[in-house]
Design a protein around this motif. Structure first.
Motif, short mmCIF file in Angstrom:
data_model
loop_
_atom_site.label_atom_id
_atom_site.label_comp_id
_atom_site.label_asym_id
_atom_site.label_seq_id
_atom_site.Cartn_x
_atom_site.Cartn_y
_atom_site.Cartn_z
N GLN A 187 35.27 4.13 66.35
CA GLN A 187 35.40 2.80 65.67
C GLN A 187 35.03 2.94 64.23
OE1 GLN A 187 33.08 0.35 68.41
NE2 GLN A 187 34.78 -0.92 69.11
N MET A 188 33.85 3.71 63.87
CA MET A 188 33.54 3.82 62.41
C MET A 188 34.64 4.86 61.73
SD MET A 188 29.20 4.46 62.63
CE MET A 188 29.15 5.17 64.07
N MET A 189 35.13 5.70 62.45
CA MET A 189 36.11 6.66 61.96
C MET A 189 37.24 5.89 61.59
SD MET A 189 35.13 10.31 63.96
CE MET A 189 36.09 11.29 63.01
N MET A 190 37.63 5.07 62.64
CA MET A 190 38.70 4.46 62.28
C MET A 190 38.77 3.27 61.31
SD MET A 190 41.30 5.59 64.21
CE MET A 190 42.55 4.11 64.55
N GLY A 191 37.45 2.77 60.95
CA GLY A 191 37.23 1.86 60.00
C GLY A 191 37.57 0.57 60.48
N VAL A 192 37.11 0.34 61.96
CA VAL A 192 37.24 -1.01 62.37
C VAL A 192 35.80 -1.56 62.85
CG1 VAL A 192 39.46 -0.64 63.47
CG2 VAL A 192 37.45 -0.24 64.85
N PRO A 193 35.52 -2.93 63.06
CA PRO A 193 34.06 -3.36 63.26
C PRO A 193 33.74 -2.59 64.49
CG PRO A 193 35.55 -5.05 62.68
CD PRO A 193 36.34 -4.00 62.84
N VAL A 194 32.50 -2.06 64.23
CA VAL A 194 31.84 -1.61 65.28
C VAL A 194 31.35 -2.50 66.40
CG1 VAL A 194 29.42 -0.16 66.16
CG2 VAL A 194 30.78 0.36 63.95
N TYR A 195 31.61 -2.11 67.73
CA TYR A 195 31.64 -3.21 68.75
C TYR A 195 32.54 -4.66 68.68
CZ TYR A 195 27.45 -0.24 69.51
OH TYR A 195 26.64 0.73 69.81
N GLY A 196 33.34 -4.52 67.86
CA GLY A 196 34.23 -5.70 67.42
C GLY A 196 35.07 -6.24 68.49
N ALA A 197 35.21 -5.02 69.54
CA ALA A 197 35.91 -5.28 70.89
C ALA A 197 35.06 -5.30 72.04
CB ALA A 197 37.09 -4.19 70.87
N PHE A 198 33.75 -5.73 71.80
CA PHE A 198 32.57 -5.46 72.71
C PHE A 198 33.22 -6.11 74.15
CE2 PHE A 198 28.78 -6.67 75.24
CZ PHE A 198 28.14 -5.60 75.22
N PRO A 280 27.92 -10.27 63.59
CA PRO A 280 29.04 -10.58 62.98
C PRO A 280 29.59 -11.93 63.27
CG PRO A 280 29.47 -8.85 64.35
CD PRO A 280 28.00 -9.07 64.39
N LEU A 281 29.53 -12.27 64.40
CA LEU A 281 30.00 -13.43 64.85
C LEU A 281 29.42 -14.65 64.20
CD1 LEU A 281 30.44 -12.68 68.81
CD2 LEU A 281 32.21 -12.63 66.83
N ILE A 282 27.99 -14.49 64.21
CA ILE A 282 27.20 -15.52 63.70
C ILE A 282 27.17 -15.70 61.99
CG2 ILE A 282 24.90 -16.55 63.40
CD1 ILE A 282 24.25 -15.31 66.14
N THR A 283 27.02 -14.28 61.57
CA THR A 283 26.97 -14.38 59.96
C THR A 283 28.28 -14.29 59.47
OG1 THR A 283 26.72 -12.04 59.78
CG2 THR A 283 24.82 -13.27 60.02
N GLY A 284 29.30 -13.76 60.01
CA GLY A 284 30.58 -13.67 59.50
C GLY A 284 30.56 -12.09 58.61
N ASP A 285 29.38 -11.42 58.55
CA ASP A 285 29.14 -10.11 57.84
C ASP A 285 29.54 -9.00 58.81
OD1 ASP A 285 28.63 -8.11 56.19
OD2 ASP A 285 26.55 -8.59 56.28
#
Length: 476
Positions: A187-198, A280-285
């Motif tokens: 995920q980090m190498m692909m540039g997507v949010p880490v654990y974004g698809a948890f 990220p869900l709570i802060t949007g960051d």
């Protein structure tokens, strides 16, 4: 020539996979040479830098990157991958401290002790679920150490060694291959949010866990009714001759209590993933997730060490060991960036992607995502390490996904399915082969048992990829 000499000669000629360092350096040399051969070209991009897959042109001249130029790019690749590398190193250090506390071993022993008087199916089910979750959240090849426990466990139930691997390696590798925390490097190498698809990955892990459990229980029921149906019958297995020694019995039920220290260590270890998903869900960051990962890794490592009654020096030593175990992984990640730099400066990466994707442009995206999963599953047979595969494939997968307008999260999901299931019979994975040796299961017998399951797992993953692609799924 004597028989002994013939065997010695055969052993000398036996193929051995080169060290990953030489594989990566060889690929970098090949990439450098290809910049002299493959026509240079590039896609047009929009104002935001996104590739326009239907607008490609050749430059009309080569922009080669020599082998020396490639070597001069290594430092740039390592520096440019610094954030990913140091996140991986800190996570490895934290995992090493948690594992060294013995908390996971104590949890396993306690669980087996508590389940010793339960019904057979319930006992196997809970053991299997526990192992899947251990693989899904704390999985490393160190879990090969649970195979002897599975052997004693199945001897007590008078089940064959296939079942022993079923409740240990089979279960842990299903969790390891589908777990929601296992693709953070990709995920980090692909540039997507880490654990974004948890949540999607968590549901997926539990789905494949149930499917895997169904197959194991069906096999158990078959050999229970007729022991000659066991794949190990002609290897000398016979339930009527199986006994468990007093020493083995003691080893199987040695964990009578679960200490509060273990509970707190496991709560810390698992709780950090809850924080990483919720943040990220709570802060949007989403931009600070790797910073948070590193901070949490240090906090969990230190806290787990103190809870495990480690001294200051012991905590430092375990962190150092964890870092050492991941240094080469970090170096490989840096070399992956070098490969991307070579192909980018040589203007061949877009040409490669254009040639590969042109036949797919007229096909549905869902077919492309399935094809990506299939290709990665084949590569996984030769290179079972997820980090190694990511290092080799991400520089190509990422622009392919962009060209086909596939969400990069879909590419990560395809990578996870392709990376996960063929581990179950890969002859190059020490975890699998070592488990066969420890359980006393000849590899051909294990392959015969697990191969149909892997085919079904892959078929189901193709269906899931089709549904995710068609539904417009991004990450959740």
């Amino acid at each position: 020539m004597s028989t002994a000499q013939a065997l010695k000669t055969q052993q000398k000629k036996k193929f051995k996979m080169p060290h990953l360092f030489w594989i990566m350096m060889g690929l970098l040399v090949v990439a450098s040479l290809l910049t002299y051969v493959i026509p240079a070209g590039e896609f047009a991009t929009d104002a935001n830098g996104n590739i326009l897959g239907d607008q490609f042109h050749y430059l009309g001249h080569q922009t080669p990157v020599s082998i020396w130029d490639m070597l001069m790019l290594i430092l740039n690749g390592l520096v440019n991958s610094g954030t990913v590398i140091w996140t991986v190193l800190s996570t490895g250090a934290m995992t090493a401290v948690v594992m060294s506390t013995g908390a996971i071993d104590e949890l396993l022993n306690w669980s087996i002790y508590k389940l010793k008087d339960k019904s057979e199916n319930l006992l196997i089910t809970i053991m299997f679920v526990l192992m899947v979750y251990l693989g899904g959240f704390g999985g490393t090849d160190a879990l090969i150490a649970v195979v002897p426990i599975g052997v004693i466990f199945c001897k007590k139930l008078k089940l064959d060694p296939i079942c022993a691997m079923g409740v240990t390696t089979y279960a842990t590798l299903i969790g390891f291959g589908t777990g929601p925390t296992k693709q953070f490097i990709t995920q980090m190498m692909m540039g997507v949010p880490v654990y974004g698809a948890f949540f999607t990955m968590f549901i997926s892990m539990n789905f494949f866990m149930l499917v895997g459990l169904f197959f194991l229980l069906r096999y158990k029921n078959k050999i229970r009714k007729d022991p000659t149906k066991s794949l190990m019958w002609d290897e000398g297995w016979n339930p009527a001759k199986m006994t468990v020694s007093a020493e083995e019995e003691a080893q199987l039920t040695k964990g009578t209590t679960l200490s509060w220290r273990t509970i707190l260590i496991l709560a810390l270890f698992l709780g950090q993933y809850g924080i990483l998903v919720a943040y990220p869900l709570i802060t949007g960051d989403t931009g600070s997730i790797m910073t948070l990962m590193t901070a949490l890794a240090i906090v969990v490592a230190v806290a787990a060490g103190f809870l495990g009654k480690f001294s200051f020096d012991k905590i430092g030593d375990e962190i150092a060991k964890g870092l050492q175990s991941m240094v080469f992984v970090g170096f490989v990640i840096g070399l992956a960036m070098v490969m991307s730099l070579v192909m980018t400066e040589g203007h061949i990466i877009h040409t490669i992607v254009y040639v590969i994707t042109r036949p797919l442009m007229m096909l549905p995206k869902s077919i492309a995502s399935i094809g990506m999963t299939a290709v990665i599953s084949v590569v996984n047979l030769i290179i079972p390490s997820a980090t190694s595969k990511a290092a080799i494939l991400v520089p190509i997968i990422k622009p392919i996904a962009e060209t086909l307008s596939l969400d990069p999260n879909l590419a990560v999901q395809a990578f996870q399915y392709g990376d996960g299931f063929t581990n179950l019979f890969s002859p190059f994975l020490g975890w699998t082969i070592g488990s066969c040796v420890m359980a006393g299961v000849p590899y051909p017998k294990w392959f015969k048992w697990v191969f149909p399951k892997v085919l079904l797992f892959l078929a189901l993953s193709f269906v899931i990829m089709f549904l995710l692609t068609e539904s417009g799924w991004t990450a959740f």
